[in-house]
Motif scaffolding. Sequence first.
Motif, PDB file in Angstrom:
ATOM      1  N   GLU A  55       0.830  -1.200   0.000  1.00 53.69           N
ATOM      2  CA  GLU A  55       0.000   0.000   0.000  1.00 53.69           C
ATOM      3  C   GLU A  55       0.869   1.257   0.000  1.00 53.69           C
ATOM      4  OE1 GLU A  55      -3.912   1.654   2.380  1.00 53.69           O
ATOM      5  OE2 GLU A  55      -2.641   0.189   3.371  1.00 53.69           O
ATOM      6  N   LYS A  56       1.963   1.215   0.810  1.00 52.54           N
ATOM      7  CA  LYS A  56       2.829   2.391   0.900  1.00 52.54           C
ATOM      8  C   LYS A  56       4.208   1.964   1.382  1.00 52.54           C
ATOM      9  CE  LYS A  56       2.261   5.430   4.292  1.00 52.54           C
ATOM     10  NZ  LYS A  56       1.798   6.574   5.108  1.00 52.54           N
ATOM     11  N   VAL A  57       5.233   2.648   0.863  1.00 52.09           N
ATOM     12  CA  VAL A  57       6.599   2.456   1.330  1.00 52.09           C
ATOM     13  C   VAL A  57       7.114   3.806   1.808  1.00 52.09           C
ATOM     14  CG1 VAL A  57       8.952   1.807   0.703  1.00 52.09           C
ATOM     15  CG2 VAL A  57       7.021   0.578  -0.293  1.00 52.09           C
ATOM     16  N   LYS A 145      15.978   0.503   7.249  1.00 46.32           N
ATOM     17  CA  LYS A 145      14.991   1.382   7.902  1.00 46.32           C
ATOM     18  C   LYS A 145      13.894   1.835   6.938  1.00 46.32           C
ATOM     19  CE  LYS A 145      17.278   1.347  11.788  1.00 46.32           C
ATOM     20  NZ  LYS A 145      17.122   0.162  12.541  1.00 46.32           N
ATOM     21  N   ASP A 146      13.685   1.091   5.845  1.00 47.29           N
ATOM     22  CA  ASP A 146      12.556   1.348   4.958  1.00 47.29           C
ATOM     23  C   ASP A 146      11.348   0.621   5.542  1.00 47.29           C
ATOM     24  OD1 ASP A 146      14.308   2.685   3.240  1.00 47.29           O
ATOM     25  OD2 ASP A 146      14.699   0.883   2.064  1.00 47.29           O
ATOM     26  N   VAL A 147      10.196   1.298   5.576  1.00 48.79           N
ATOM     27  CA  VAL A 147       8.982   0.728   6.157  1.00 48.79           C
ATOM     28  C   VAL A 147       7.995   0.398   5.045  1.00 48.79           C
ATOM     29  CG1 VAL A 147       7.046   1.135   7.724  1.00 48.79           C
ATOM     30  CG2 VAL A 147       9.316   2.005   8.310  1.00 48.79           C
ATOM     31  N   TYR A 148       7.553  -0.857   5.028  1.00 47.07           N
ATOM     32  CA  TYR A 148       6.586  -1.329   4.038  1.00 47.07           C
ATOM     33  C   TYR A 148       5.254  -1.558   4.731  1.00 47.07           C
ATOM     34  CZ  TYR A 148      10.299  -2.152   0.662  1.00 47.07           C
ATOM     35  OH  TYR A 148      11.335  -1.989  -0.220  1.00 47.07           O
ATOM     36  N   LEU A 149       4.209  -0.936   4.196  1.00 42.10           N
ATOM     37  CA  LEU A 149       2.852  -1.144   4.688  1.00 42.10           C
ATOM     38  C   LEU A 149       2.095  -1.940   3.634  1.00 42.10           C
ATOM     39  CD1 LEU A 149       0.570  -0.660   6.735  1.00 42.10           C
ATOM     40  CD2 LEU A 149       0.060   1.465   5.495  1.00 42.10           C
ATOM     41  N   TYR A 150       1.657  -3.128   4.022  1.00 42.59           N
ATOM     42  CA  TYR A 150       0.890  -4.003   3.129  1.00 42.59           C
ATOM     43  C   TYR A 150      -0.569  -3.983   3.550  1.00 42.59           C
ATOM     44  CZ  TYR A 150       5.345  -6.202   1.793  1.00 42.59           C
ATOM     45  OH  TYR A 150       6.608  -6.453   1.332  1.00 42.59           O
ATOM     46  N   LYS A 151      -1.453  -4.200   2.586  1.00 42.08           N
ATOM     47  CA  LYS A 151      -2.862  -4.409   2.897  1.00 42.08           C
ATOM     48  C   LYS A 151      -3.281  -5.748   2.313  1.00 42.08           C
ATOM     49  CE  LYS A 151      -4.570  -1.861  -1.120  1.00 42.08           C
ATOM     50  NZ  LYS A 151      -5.358  -0.733  -1.584  1.00 42.08           N
ATOM     51  N   ARG A 152      -4.317  -6.338   2.899  1.00 41.24           N
ATOM     52  CA  ARG A 152      -4.819  -7.610   2.366  1.00 41.24           C
ATOM     53  C   ARG A 152      -5.270  -7.396   0.939  1.00 41.24           C
ATOM     54  NH1 ARG A 152      -3.799 -12.339   5.153  1.00 41.24           N
ATOM     55  NH2 ARG A 152      -3.948 -11.855   7.350  1.00 41.24           N
ATOM     56  N   TYR A 153      -4.914  -8.339   0.092  1.00 41.80           N
ATOM     57  CA  TYR A 153      -5.298  -8.251  -1.306  1.00 41.80           C
ATOM     58  C   TYR A 153      -6.753  -8.692  -1.469  1.00 41.80           C
ATOM     59  CZ  TYR A 153      -5.696  -9.312  -6.236  1.00 41.80           C
ATOM     60  OH  TYR A 153      -6.122  -9.360  -7.539  1.00 41.80           O
ATOM     61  N   THR A 154      -7.497  -7.920  -2.226  1.00 40.35           N
ATOM     62  CA  THR A 154      -8.877  -8.264  -2.567  1.00 40.35           C
ATOM     63  C   THR A 154      -8.888  -8.738  -4.013  1.00 40.35           C
ATOM     64  OG1 THR A 154      -9.670  -6.534  -1.087  1.00 40.35           O
ATOM     65  CG2 THR A 154     -11.241  -7.409  -2.679  1.00 40.35           C
ATOM     66  N   PRO A 155      -9.255 -10.004  -4.248  1.00 43.81           N
ATOM     67  CA  PRO A 155      -9.236 -10.535  -5.619  1.00 43.81           C
ATOM     68  C   PRO A 155     -10.197  -9.798  -6.543  1.00 43.81           C
ATOM     69  CG  PRO A 155      -9.563 -12.288  -4.011  1.00 43.81           C
ATOM     70  CD  PRO A 155      -9.673 -10.996  -3.274  1.00 43.81           C
TER      71      PRO A 155
END
Length: 161
Positions: A55-57, A145-155
Motif C-alpha cells: 500500500e505504501k513504502v 529502515k525502509d517501512v513497508y505497509l501491506y494491505k490484504r489483497y482483494t481478488p
Amino acid sequence: MKHRAVIKKSHLKQDFCNLLKLRNSVVILLSILVFNCSKTANISTDDINGYWEIEKVTLSNGTEKEYKYNETIDFIKINDSLIGFRKKLKPGINDTYFTSDDAEKLHIKRENDSVNMYYSTLYSEWKETVLEVSAEHLKVITKNKDVYLYKRYTPIKLDIE
C-alpha cells in the motif's frame, strides 16, 4: 547574598525543567514499548498467512511512495512451526494467479520483544521486523529502515457467464 539566592533559584528552575523533560522522555519511551509489544505480541500464523499487496513504502530518508495498483502481490504461507515461504504472484480474474516456481523461504522468530521474518533464497538472505499486524494490514521495517505497509489483497471478481 542576594546574588547567591538568584543563582539557586535559577538552578532549581533548570533542574525542574530537566526533570520534566526526563519524565516526558520516559513516558514516550514506555508508550512506544507498550504500543509495539501490543501490536506484535499475539501474532498467529492466521495474521500473516494470505495474499498481501504493498500500500505504501516510507524510505529511511522520509520519502513516501503510495501504490494505487500492484502488478504483483505476495502470497505468504506459514505453518505452526513458523516456517514457510513468500511467493510473488500476478493476479488474474476470479481467483486465478500466475507465478513462477520461485519462492523465498521464510522463518519467523520472536527475538527481544520483536517478531522477525527471516527470508532466504539461493542468492540472498535478509530480515524484516514486524511493526504491526492485523487482519487487514502488515507493517514491516527492513535493515535499511525502509517501512513497508501491506494491505490484504482483494481478488478481482467478474461476473462472467
